[in-house]
Scaffold this motif. Sequence first.
Motif, short mmCIF file in Angstrom:
data_model
loop_
_atom_site.label_atom_id
_atom_site.label_comp_id
_atom_site.label_asym_id
_atom_site.label_seq_id
_atom_site.Cartn_x
_atom_site.Cartn_y
_atom_site.Cartn_z
N ARG A 178 4.28 4.47 17.43
CA ARG A 178 5.17 3.32 17.29
C ARG A 178 5.19 2.85 15.84
O ARG A 178 6.22 2.41 15.32
CB ARG A 178 4.72 2.18 18.19
CG ARG A 178 5.21 2.27 19.63
CD ARG A 178 4.83 1.03 20.40
NE ARG A 178 5.29 -0.19 19.74
CZ ARG A 178 4.81 -1.41 20.01
NH1 ARG A 178 3.84 -1.57 20.91
NH2 ARG A 178 5.28 -2.46 19.39
N ALA A 179 4.06 2.92 15.20
CA ALA A 179 3.99 2.56 13.78
C ALA A 179 4.85 3.52 12.96
O ALA A 179 5.53 3.11 12.01
CB ALA A 179 2.55 2.58 13.29
N VAL A 180 4.82 4.81 13.30
CA VAL A 180 5.65 5.80 12.61
C VAL A 180 7.12 5.46 12.80
O VAL A 180 7.93 5.52 11.86
CB VAL A 180 5.35 7.22 13.11
CG1 VAL A 180 6.35 8.22 12.54
CG2 VAL A 180 3.93 7.63 12.70
N ARG A 198 0.84 -1.19 0.00
CA ARG A 198 0.00 0.00 0.00
C ARG A 198 0.88 1.25 0.00
O ARG A 198 1.91 1.29 0.69
CB ARG A 198 -0.89 0.00 1.24
CG ARG A 198 -1.93 -1.10 1.27
CD ARG A 198 -3.19 -0.73 0.55
NE ARG A 198 -3.85 0.37 1.23
CZ ARG A 198 -4.66 0.23 2.29
NH1 ARG A 198 -4.88 -0.98 2.81
NH2 ARG A 198 -5.23 1.26 2.83
N PRO A 199 0.52 2.30 -0.73
CA PRO A 199 1.30 3.54 -0.69
C PRO A 199 1.35 4.09 0.73
O PRO A 199 0.37 4.02 1.48
CB PRO A 199 0.52 4.48 -1.63
CG PRO A 199 -0.25 3.57 -2.52
CD PRO A 199 -0.60 2.36 -1.69
N ARG A 217 4.28 7.95 -2.09
CA ARG A 217 4.02 6.91 -3.09
C ARG A 217 4.79 5.62 -2.83
O ARG A 217 4.56 4.61 -3.49
CB ARG A 217 4.37 7.44 -4.49
CG ARG A 217 3.43 8.54 -4.98
CD ARG A 217 3.65 8.83 -6.44
NE ARG A 217 4.94 9.48 -6.68
CZ ARG A 217 5.12 10.79 -6.68
NH1 ARG A 217 4.10 11.61 -6.46
NH2 ARG A 217 6.32 11.30 -6.93
N ARG A 218 5.70 5.63 -1.87
CA ARG A 218 6.48 4.43 -1.58
C ARG A 218 5.58 3.35 -0.99
O ARG A 218 4.69 3.64 -0.18
CB ARG A 218 7.62 4.77 -0.63
CG ARG A 218 8.62 5.74 -1.25
CD ARG A 218 9.76 6.07 -0.33
NE ARG A 218 10.57 4.90 -0.02
CZ ARG A 218 11.69 4.95 0.69
NH1 ARG A 218 12.10 6.10 1.20
NH2 ARG A 218 12.38 3.85 0.93
N LEU A 219 5.80 2.11 -1.38
CA LEU A 219 4.92 1.01 -0.99
C LEU A 219 5.32 0.45 0.37
O LEU A 219 6.51 0.34 0.69
CB LEU A 219 4.94 -0.08 -2.05
CG LEU A 219 4.44 0.33 -3.44
CD1 LEU A 219 4.50 -0.84 -4.40
CD2 LEU A 219 3.02 0.89 -3.35
N VAL A 220 4.31 0.08 1.13
CA VAL A 220 4.52 -0.40 2.50
C VAL A 220 3.81 -1.74 2.67
O VAL A 220 2.67 -1.92 2.23
CB VAL A 220 3.96 0.60 3.53
CG1 VAL A 220 4.01 0.03 4.94
CG2 VAL A 220 4.72 1.91 3.45
N SER A 221 4.49 -2.68 3.31
CA SER A 221 3.87 -3.94 3.73
C SER A 221 4.26 -4.16 5.19
O SER A 221 5.41 -3.96 5.57
CB SER A 221 4.35 -5.12 2.88
OG SER A 221 3.94 -4.99 1.54
N GLY A 222 3.29 -4.56 6.00
CA GLY A 222 3.61 -4.80 7.39
C GLY A 222 2.39 -4.79 8.27
O GLY A 222 1.26 -4.52 7.83
N SER A 274 12.09 1.22 8.48
CA SER A 274 12.01 0.34 7.31
C SER A 274 12.18 1.09 6.00
O SER A 274 12.72 0.55 5.03
CB SER A 274 10.68 -0.42 7.31
OG SER A 274 9.59 0.48 7.20
N LEU A 275 11.73 2.35 5.95
CA LEU A 275 11.78 3.12 4.70
C LEU A 275 12.98 4.08 4.64
O LEU A 275 13.22 4.70 3.60
CB LEU A 275 10.49 3.91 4.51
CG LEU A 275 9.20 3.10 4.37
CD1 LEU A 275 8.00 4.02 4.25
CD2 LEU A 275 9.28 2.15 3.18
N GLY A 276 13.69 4.22 5.75
CA GLY A 276 14.83 5.13 5.77
C GLY A 276 14.42 6.59 5.66
O GLY A 276 15.12 7.40 5.05
#
Length: 331
Positions: free
Chosen positions: A306-308, A266-267, A292-297, A314-316
């Motif tokens: 905490r999610a942030v 998901r973006p 627009r970067r895709l996220v899975s998790g 994970s995305l740097g």
Amino acid sequence: MADPSPESRTPRDPVAEAADWFALHDAGTLTPEQQLAFQSWLSESAENRDAYAQIEGAWAAFDEVRADDVPAGGSPSRPMRGRAAQRASAPSRRRLGVLTLAASLVVLAVLAPELMMRLQADAMTAVGEVRELPLPDGSLAVLDTNTAIAIDFRQDDRRVALLKGRAEFVAAADADRPFSVLAEGGTATALGTVFAVRNVGQGARVMVTEGRVSVVYGDSRSAPERLVTAGQSVDYTAGQGIGEVASVDPFAASAWRHGRLIFENRPLAQVIEELNRYHLGTIRILDAAIGRRLVSGTFPLREPLRAVDALEASLGIKSTRIGDFLVILHS
């Protein structure tokens, strides 16, 4: 908070420095020397100026009802003090009355929909709250964050209106009294089932976990019907009507019931939009390319910050935070 003035700071990210300067301005604690240092910092680079403008814009979006919009009631905010003093010196009571009336209308326009909804609602949840609610017929409603429902059970039918948010329903069997959920002009009628309904813009989404649901959008007898079975969903919206039935992952779609949010490719912008529903504040993305970067998790919905943290790792990417209320994601 560290003093961002040149003599006290080491090289830092412009967005982080801009957040420090903004916090000092907002608190009204800048000394004359710091004000000069701030102007010097702004003049150092266009990057600094852009970062400060982005911080201001993000804060303005978070603080939707500014004191500038509501000049009556309480002390004016710092940006208003000069104008407020000028008004106070004016002898015109009529002007003061017009300003007070205008402020009242602004407040009414902002609060009236929420007040009307609260008058209609039989049950509500706060931001970040998920609650199970037994219904009078033995059915169960699970209310997601910031959700409100109204219950109307009669001798010949059982109706629940979803006023806002999302709720999952476990409908008790009763052949003589259909169980229906009304939302944004559509009706989802259970055929012995577990299903969720969510308000989405000017429409709604119905997702079925068990059994079947009949979904109709519109008032007329000729309104099209969709039969939605387990592992499927359907959307309807004003202007576009009811869509086609689509497959969904019921485990991921109902993970919020168990305190988790699951995303697959998901973006990031959509992930942040979902996290914002559970955060008493706002999380914003400055760079559209990051969004627009895709996220899975899998992320904890009761602790969106905490999610942030996990997304940063994970995305740097980086975040700049003004308290816990305003979180700005950037590269």
